[in-house]
Design a protein around this motif. Sequence first.
Motif, mmCIF file in Angstrom:
data_model
loop_
_atom_site.group_PDB
_atom_site.id
_atom_site.type_symbol
_atom_site.label_atom_id
_atom_site.label_comp_id
_atom_site.label_asym_id
_atom_site.label_seq_id
_atom_site.Cartn_x
_atom_site.Cartn_y
_atom_site.Cartn_z
ATOM 1 N N THR A 1 -6.400 -8.202 -2.107
ATOM 2 C CA THR A 1 -4.947 -8.046 -2.045
ATOM 3 C C THR A 1 -4.481 -6.614 -2.296
ATOM 4 O O THR A 1 -3.327 -6.284 -2.013
ATOM 5 N N PHE A 2 -5.360 -5.770 -2.817
ATOM 6 C CA PHE A 2 -5.028 -4.357 -3.006
ATOM 7 C C PHE A 2 -4.491 -3.755 -1.715
ATOM 8 O O PHE A 2 -3.524 -2.989 -1.711
ATOM 9 N N TRP A 3 -5.130 -4.128 -0.597
ATOM 10 C CA TRP A 3 -4.776 -3.499 0.677
ATOM 11 C C TRP A 3 -3.468 -4.022 1.241
ATOM 12 O O TRP A 3 -2.822 -3.368 2.052
ATOM 13 N N ASP A 4 -3.027 -5.186 0.790
ATOM 14 C CA ASP A 4 -1.689 -5.646 1.145
ATOM 15 C C ASP A 4 -0.642 -4.670 0.611
ATOM 16 O O ASP A 4 0.360 -4.385 1.271
ATOM 17 N N THR A 5 -0.889 -4.162 -0.599
ATOM 18 C CA THR A 5 0.059 -3.247 -1.227
ATOM 19 C C THR A 5 0.057 -1.898 -0.519
ATOM 20 O O THR A 5 1.116 -1.305 -0.287
ATOM 21 N N VAL A 6 -1.132 -1.398 -0.177
ATOM 22 C CA VAL A 6 -1.217 -0.152 0.595
ATOM 23 C C VAL A 6 -0.432 -0.285 1.892
ATOM 24 O O VAL A 6 0.387 0.570 2.253
ATOM 25 N N ARG A 7 -0.682 -1.383 2.588
ATOM 26 C CA ARG A 7 -0.036 -1.555 3.887
ATOM 27 C C ARG A 7 1.472 -1.735 3.748
ATOM 28 O O ARG A 7 2.240 -1.250 4.583
ATOM 29 N N LYS A 8 1.898 -2.396 2.697
ATOM 30 C CA LYS A 8 3.329 -2.598 2.513
ATOM 31 C C LYS A 8 4.051 -1.260 2.369
ATOM 32 O O LYS A 8 5.124 -1.043 2.936
ATOM 33 N N GLY A 9 3.457 -0.336 1.622
ATOM 34 C CA GLY A 9 4.036 1.001 1.513
ATOM 35 C C GLY A 9 4.057 1.719 2.850
ATOM 36 O O GLY A 9 5.045 2.371 3.213
ATOM 37 N N ALA A 10 2.951 1.610 3.608
ATOM 38 C CA ALA A 10 2.867 2.262 4.914
ATOM 39 C C ALA A 10 3.901 1.691 5.877
ATOM 40 O O ALA A 10 4.550 2.429 6.634
ATOM 41 N N GLU A 11 4.079 0.360 5.866
ATOM 42 C CA GLU A 11 5.043 -0.274 6.756
ATOM 43 C C GLU A 11 6.472 0.151 6.423
ATOM 44 O O GLU A 11 7.300 0.335 7.311
ATOM 45 N N GLU A 12 6.747 0.326 5.140
ATOM 46 C CA GLU A 12 8.099 0.726 4.761
ATOM 47 C C GLU A 12 8.397 2.156 5.221
ATOM 48 O O GLU A 12 9.493 2.446 5.712
ATOM 49 N N ALA A 13 7.414 3.046 5.082
ATOM 50 C CA ALA A 13 7.591 4.403 5.586
ATOM 51 C C ALA A 13 7.746 4.408 7.105
ATOM 52 O O ALA A 13 8.570 5.137 7.660
ATOM 53 N N ALA A 14 6.957 3.581 7.782
ATOM 54 C CA ALA A 14 7.034 3.505 9.245
ATOM 55 C C ALA A 14 8.409 3.027 9.697
ATOM 56 O O ALA A 14 8.976 3.533 10.681
ATOM 57 N N ALA A 15 8.971 2.058 8.994
ATOM 58 C CA ALA A 15 10.294 1.554 9.341
ATOM 59 C C ALA A 15 11.350 2.642 9.208
ATOM 60 O O ALA A 15 12.238 2.776 10.047
ATOM 61 N N LYS A 16 11.254 3.434 8.161
ATOM 62 C CA LYS A 16 12.216 4.516 7.941
ATOM 63 C C LYS A 16 12.073 5.644 8.949
ATOM 64 O O LYS A 16 13.055 6.230 9.401
ATOM 65 N N ASP A 17 10.819 5.936 9.315
ATOM 66 C CA ASP A 17 10.528 7.142 10.096
ATOM 67 C C ASP A 17 10.466 6.921 11.605
ATOM 68 O O ASP A 17 10.099 7.839 12.339
ATOM 69 N N ASN A 18 10.791 5.710 12.066
ATOM 70 C CA ASN A 18 10.706 5.408 13.498
ATOM 71 C C ASN A 18 9.277 5.600 14.001
ATOM 72 O O ASN A 18 9.015 6.235 15.024
ATOM 73 N N VAL A 19 8.348 5.013 13.276
ATOM 74 C CA VAL A 19 6.922 5.120 13.581
ATOM 75 C C VAL A 19 6.388 3.775 14.033
ATOM 76 O O VAL A 19 6.671 2.744 13.406
ATOM 77 N N GLU A 20 5.587 3.763 15.085
ATOM 78 C CA GLU A 20 4.787 2.593 15.445
ATOM 79 C C GLU A 20 3.483 2.700 14.665
ATOM 80 O O GLU A 20 2.691 3.616 14.886
#
Length: 331
Positions: A62-81
């Motif tokens: 589950t550690f990697w769920d947390t990593v990905r959650k942070g990455a997804e939030e940055a992607a949403a803000k930054d208009n990143v696929e």
Amino acid sequence: MTKFSWRKTALVAAVVPMLALSACSSTGGKPADTGNAAGGGQVASTERIKIALITHAPAGDTFWDTVRKGAEEAAAKDNVELLYTGDPEAGRQSQLIQQAIDQKVDGIAVTLATPDALKDSLKKATDAGIPIVSLNAGESVSAALGAFTHFGSNEQLAGQAVGTRLAAEGYKHPICVIQAQGHVGLEARCAGVKAKVPGAEILYVNGADMTSVESTATAKLQASKDADVIIGLGAPITLTLIKSVATAGSSAKVASFDLNKELASKIVDGTVLFTVDQQPWLQGYGAVDALWQNKRGGFKIGGGQSVLTGPAIVDKSNAADVLKFAEQGIR
């Protein structure tokens, strides 16, 4: 949180305003697609770019769920696929890097648990002009492999933090459990512990098989009557070690690295002494945001140095507060 200044030159990452985001997970936890983040609020007006996040995530961690959650939030803000992939097998991770190159991504964020296996594919990425940041593992080799910065905890210092804490509390014979032999970050953690507590022993287990982890640790505790504390290097491992201590009838205490909500609860109730958190949400968020900023203005966060996200001690004094965030999936 108890804060530590382990290195005077450590850089402090600025916290960027965050957007609400529906929960998502990596192949390390619940199944999820690797498509775009679905966030609320205002998205950056910059052109849409494509970033690959490639980790060594094992299934079920589950550690990697947390990593990905942070990455997804940055992607949403930054208009990143965001293209998320992960594989614990080094050769396969290298292939995933090549896959990202073939997809002509605008940036690669990658974990470097097995750097020698990734160096050739990463050179192809830099030769193709693709900017790279590393995260989580491989700080010491990050720059040599072409990354302009690294987001994570200095694992040697994190290990020393644990060792210092244990020595101060009178522990003399820790068992440090490594679930993936050869993983540079895990080896560095135990080396750091041993640097402060010379009586520390290393126990290798197969982290892909929790039944095996439990039986191996149980046998070790039964054979090592002087063991006074056993240390897990990840929350799922530590939660399994708690069972081993009970089965072995051992008096050894339990300490840990990393965090999830179950482990935070065990610290609150006193079952686990403490953990050292490397704040993986920040690693994912910072890595994606740094690549966007590099594309946006040629910015290189870190000034050639790593951006440290830990170590941060979570113990009984602050675990209840941290648990609130762990229940949200961001700690």
